[in-house]
Scaffold this active site. Structure first.
Site, PDB file in Angstrom:
ATOM      1  N   LEU A  55     -39.448  47.499 -13.650  1.00  0.00           N
ATOM      2  CA  LEU A  55     -40.462  48.527 -13.432  1.00  0.00           C
ATOM      3  C   LEU A  55     -40.337  49.519 -14.574  1.00  0.00           C
ATOM      4  O   LEU A  55     -39.217  49.896 -14.953  1.00  0.00           O
ATOM      5  CB  LEU A  55     -40.261  49.257 -12.091  1.00  0.00           C
ATOM      6  N   ASP A  56     -41.456  49.959 -15.110  1.00  0.00           N
ATOM      7  CA  ASP A  56     -41.420  50.966 -16.161  1.00  0.00           C
ATOM      8  C   ASP A  56     -40.720  52.221 -15.659  1.00  0.00           C
ATOM      9  O   ASP A  56     -40.764  52.543 -14.463  1.00  0.00           O
ATOM     10  CB  ASP A  56     -42.837  51.335 -16.602  1.00  0.00           C
ATOM     11  N   ARG A  57     -40.117  52.944 -16.576  1.00  0.00           N
ATOM     12  CA  ARG A  57     -39.389  54.163 -16.212  1.00  0.00           C
ATOM     13  C   ARG A  57     -40.224  55.140 -15.364  1.00  0.00           C
ATOM     14  O   ARG A  57     -39.736  55.644 -14.352  1.00  0.00           O
ATOM     15  CB  ARG A  57     -38.900  54.853 -17.483  1.00  0.00           C
ATOM     16  N   THR A  59     -42.737  54.541 -13.439  1.00  0.00           N
ATOM     17  CA  THR A  59     -43.289  53.920 -12.232  1.00  0.00           C
ATOM     18  C   THR A  59     -42.258  53.966 -11.119  1.00  0.00           C
ATOM     19  O   THR A  59     -41.081  53.688 -11.342  1.00  0.00           O
ATOM     20  CB  THR A  59     -43.680  52.461 -12.511  1.00  0.00           C
ATOM     21  N   HIS A 160     -46.194  46.847 -19.357  1.00  0.00           N
ATOM     22  CA  HIS A 160     -47.210  47.895 -19.177  1.00  0.00           C
ATOM     23  C   HIS A 160     -48.585  47.297 -18.836  1.00  0.00           C
ATOM     24  O   HIS A 160     -49.623  47.886 -19.135  1.00  0.00           O
ATOM     25  CB  HIS A 160     -47.346  48.778 -20.426  1.00  0.00           C
TER      26      HIS A 160
END
Length: 257
Positions: A55-57, A59, A160
């Site tokens: 998971l993106d930072r 998110t 992303h």
């Protein structure tokens, strides 16, 4: 710091709510950071954990991790083979389409070489507008500001992907500093007390790598997004923490005749 919220755990895997702003693990793109989800969870459980997806930072939301390298291999394969159902909630600028499949190839963004040199890879995301709101304020050049609550289901796993697809379609996620629009990000941060990327992983479903059952995980939103949904009249769409483990569907005797 408070412990991570564990949504599910057995002897083979664990699922937690990753807070917005927390890195999953060390990365060449974030040198000098010292706080990571993996280390926090290792300290909390007193044992090693193995990541199987990302998971993106910025998110937030549900993440599943393995408790052994063997299980990590099986789960990673399920993710790479698109055998995992993922759903996200995003707050976007504008009135998003009621339903649409976004099919835009994306170049990888891994920091190893310029993005223009990377090959474009197939990428697909299904989106659905759950709700929308029109605010009587001039944020950009229009006298009113429209925003939508979107459910996104990524069918591929590019970096992303949801953020880039929604921005490409003209409905950038609020709080996205790279792919969004600063004037709307600033409005949400300063006027609506929502200074984060408004993207949350709310649902994961996958076949357990060792048990004969389907694991279906739902993850509640953090306090910032809950307060925002209440303010915008979207409280009816708030997910709750839940775990369902129905057995995989198998044909009955009559169905096999």
């Amino acid at each position: 710091m408070p412990p991570l919220n564990v949504l599910y755990q057995d002897e083979h895997l664990v699922a937690v709510h990753k807070p917005s702003g927390l890195l999953v693990h060390r990365s060449a793109l974030a040198r000098g950071e010292t706080d990571f989800l993996l280390q926090r969870l290792r300290n909390q459980l007193g044992r090693r954990v193995y990541p199987v997806h990302r998971l993106d930072r910025p998110t937030s939301g549900v993440m599943v991790l393995a408790l052994s390298s063997a299980v990590a291999g099986r789960l990673s394969e399920a993710f790479s083979e698109r055998q995992v159902e993922k759903r996200y909630l995003a707050v976007v600028r504008g009135k998003a389409p009621e339903r649409e499949r976004l099919d835009y190839p994306l170049r990888e963004e891994d920091g190893t070489r310029p993005k223009a040199e990377m090959p474009a890879m197939p990428a697909m995301t299904d989106i659905r507008r759950l709700d929308s709101v029109e605010l009587p304020v001039q944020v950009d050049r229009y006298p009113v500001a429209r925003y939508s609550l979107v459910e996104a289901r990524p069918l591929t796993g590019r970096r992303h992907q949801i953020r880039r697809h929604l921005s490409r379609r003209g409905y950038p996620i609020i709080g996205d500093a790279k792919h969004g629009k600063s004037v709307h990000n600033r409005f949400f941060a300063e006027q609506l007390s929502a200074p984060r990327l408004l993207l949350a992983a709310t649902h994961l479903a996958f076949d357990h790598p060792l048990f004969d059952k389907r694991v279906q995980l739902s993850c509640a939103l953090d306090d910032t997004m809950v307060a925002l949904f209440d303010h915008l009249g979207w409280a009816g769409h708030l997910p709750l923490d839940s775990v369902r483990t129905p057995p995989p569907t198998t044909p009955t005797a009559l169905e096999t005749l």
